[in-house]
Design an enzyme around this catalytic site. Structure first.
Site, mmCIF file in Angstrom:
data_model
loop_
_atom_site.group_PDB
_atom_site.id
_atom_site.type_symbol
_atom_site.label_atom_id
_atom_site.label_comp_id
_atom_site.label_asym_id
_atom_site.label_seq_id
_atom_site.Cartn_x
_atom_site.Cartn_y
_atom_site.Cartn_z
ATOM 1 N N ASP A 39 59.815 -5.969 -21.949
ATOM 2 C CA ASP A 39 59.354 -5.526 -20.642
ATOM 3 C C ASP A 39 57.840 -5.697 -20.558
ATOM 4 O O ASP A 39 57.138 -5.427 -21.539
ATOM 5 C CB ASP A 39 59.741 -4.053 -20.438
ATOM 6 C CG ASP A 39 59.571 -3.602 -19.000
ATOM 7 O OD1 ASP A 39 58.419 -3.461 -18.552
ATOM 8 O OD2 ASP A 39 60.596 -3.392 -18.332
ATOM 9 N N ILE A 40 57.340 -6.127 -19.415
ATOM 10 C CA ILE A 40 55.889 -6.335 -19.279
ATOM 11 C C ILE A 40 55.122 -5.027 -19.107
ATOM 12 O O ILE A 40 53.909 -5.003 -19.228
ATOM 13 C CB ILE A 40 55.537 -7.306 -18.125
ATOM 14 C CG1 ILE A 40 56.015 -6.751 -16.782
ATOM 15 C CG2 ILE A 40 56.095 -8.694 -18.395
ATOM 16 C CD1 ILE A 40 55.475 -7.517 -15.586
ATOM 17 N N ASN A 97 69.642 1.270 -14.147
ATOM 18 C CA ASN A 97 69.497 1.872 -12.830
ATOM 19 C C ASN A 97 70.320 1.070 -11.826
ATOM 20 O O ASN A 97 70.335 -0.163 -11.883
ATOM 21 C CB ASN A 97 68.034 1.871 -12.393
ATOM 22 C CG ASN A 97 67.156 2.700 -13.308
ATOM 23 O OD1 ASN A 97 67.544 3.767 -13.745
ATOM 24 N ND2 ASN A 97 65.978 2.200 -13.613
ATOM 25 N N GLU A 105 64.477 -1.465 -9.365
ATOM 26 C CA GLU A 105 63.389 -2.205 -8.746
ATOM 27 C C GLU A 105 63.691 -3.684 -8.567
ATOM 28 O O GLU A 105 63.133 -4.321 -7.687
ATOM 29 C CB GLU A 105 62.110 -2.032 -9.565
ATOM 30 C CG GLU A 105 61.603 -0.603 -9.556
ATOM 31 C CD GLU A 105 60.366 -0.411 -10.407
ATOM 32 O OE1 GLU A 105 59.907 -1.372 -11.048
ATOM 33 O OE2 GLU A 105 59.865 0.722 -10.430
ATOM 34 N N VAL A 106 64.533 -4.248 -9.422
ATOM 35 C CA VAL A 106 64.869 -5.672 -9.339
ATOM 36 C C VAL A 106 66.360 -5.786 -9.034
ATOM 37 O O VAL A 106 67.177 -5.232 -9.776
ATOM 38 C CB VAL A 106 64.527 -6.412 -10.647
ATOM 39 C CG1 VAL A 106 64.910 -7.887 -10.553
ATOM 40 C CG2 VAL A 106 63.039 -6.270 -10.973
ATOM 41 N N HIS A 110 70.460 -5.258 -14.935
ATOM 42 C CA HIS A 110 69.723 -5.291 -16.197
ATOM 43 C C HIS A 110 69.867 -3.961 -16.916
ATOM 44 O O HIS A 110 70.053 -2.927 -16.307
ATOM 45 C CB HIS A 110 68.246 -5.650 -15.995
ATOM 46 C CG HIS A 110 67.507 -4.765 -15.039
ATOM 47 N ND1 HIS A 110 67.679 -4.810 -13.667
ATOM 48 C CD2 HIS A 110 66.567 -3.819 -15.261
ATOM 49 C CE1 HIS A 110 66.877 -3.937 -13.086
ATOM 50 N NE2 HIS A 110 66.193 -3.312 -14.039
ATOM 51 N N HIS A 112 67.922 -1.616 -19.793
ATOM 52 C CA HIS A 112 66.712 -1.342 -20.573
ATOM 53 C C HIS A 112 67.153 -0.815 -21.933
ATOM 54 O O HIS A 112 68.024 0.051 -22.008
ATOM 55 C CB HIS A 112 65.860 -0.253 -19.912
ATOM 56 C CG HIS A 112 65.342 -0.598 -18.561
ATOM 57 N ND1 HIS A 112 64.044 -1.016 -18.355
ATOM 58 C CD2 HIS A 112 65.935 -0.581 -17.347
ATOM 59 C CE1 HIS A 112 63.854 -1.228 -17.061
ATOM 60 N NE2 HIS A 112 64.994 -0.967 -16.426
#
Length: 129
Positions: A39-40, A97, A105-106, A110, A112
């Site tokens: 993750d950035i 999420n 958010e995206v 995905h 995490h």
């Protein structure tokens, strides 16, 4: 950013662009079903995202549309990454999420993977009153 309805996959979301090689990433693992990368904006000492390679917005979308092989491949990829990162013995957290209330958010499914320290409770407990 609002998450699209299941039928409204956004081919220009950041994860779709990463999958196409348009945006660089720090890859941890890749196979035919999934891509895992750092993750950035890490929220723990180890914070890796695992995304399926298909066009899926959420778990509901993925569970309805993905083939049995895609589902199995993605789930195995998540487990493989946790083990590769050395997180199996000390423990780690998986978070996915889904939707606006969960702060997705995206609009691409995905997971995490968080680890590298004790993570504490999952949610802040609120007292009624």
């Amino acid at each position: 950013m609002p998450v699209a309805a299941i039928a409204d996959y956004d081919d220009n979301n950041i994860f779709a662009r990463i999958l196409r090689g348009e945006i660089p990433n720090k890859t941890v693992y890749e196979d035919q079903w999934a891509l895992a990368f750092h993750d950035i904006n890490p929220q723990a000492p180890v914070h890796v995202l695992v995304i399926p390679k298909g066009r899926y917005v959420s778990w509901a979308d993925f569970s309805k549309q993905a083939s049995t092989e895609e589902v199995a491949g993605f789930v195995r990829a998540v487990g493989t990454v946790g083990e590769m990162l050395g997180l199996e013995a000390p423990g780690y957290r998986l978070l996915a999420n889904a939707g606006l209330d969960a702060h997705q958010e995206v609009p691409h499914l995905h997971v995490h993977i968080f680890g590298g320290r004790k993570l504490g409770p999952m949610l802040v407990r609120r007292t009624e009153g």
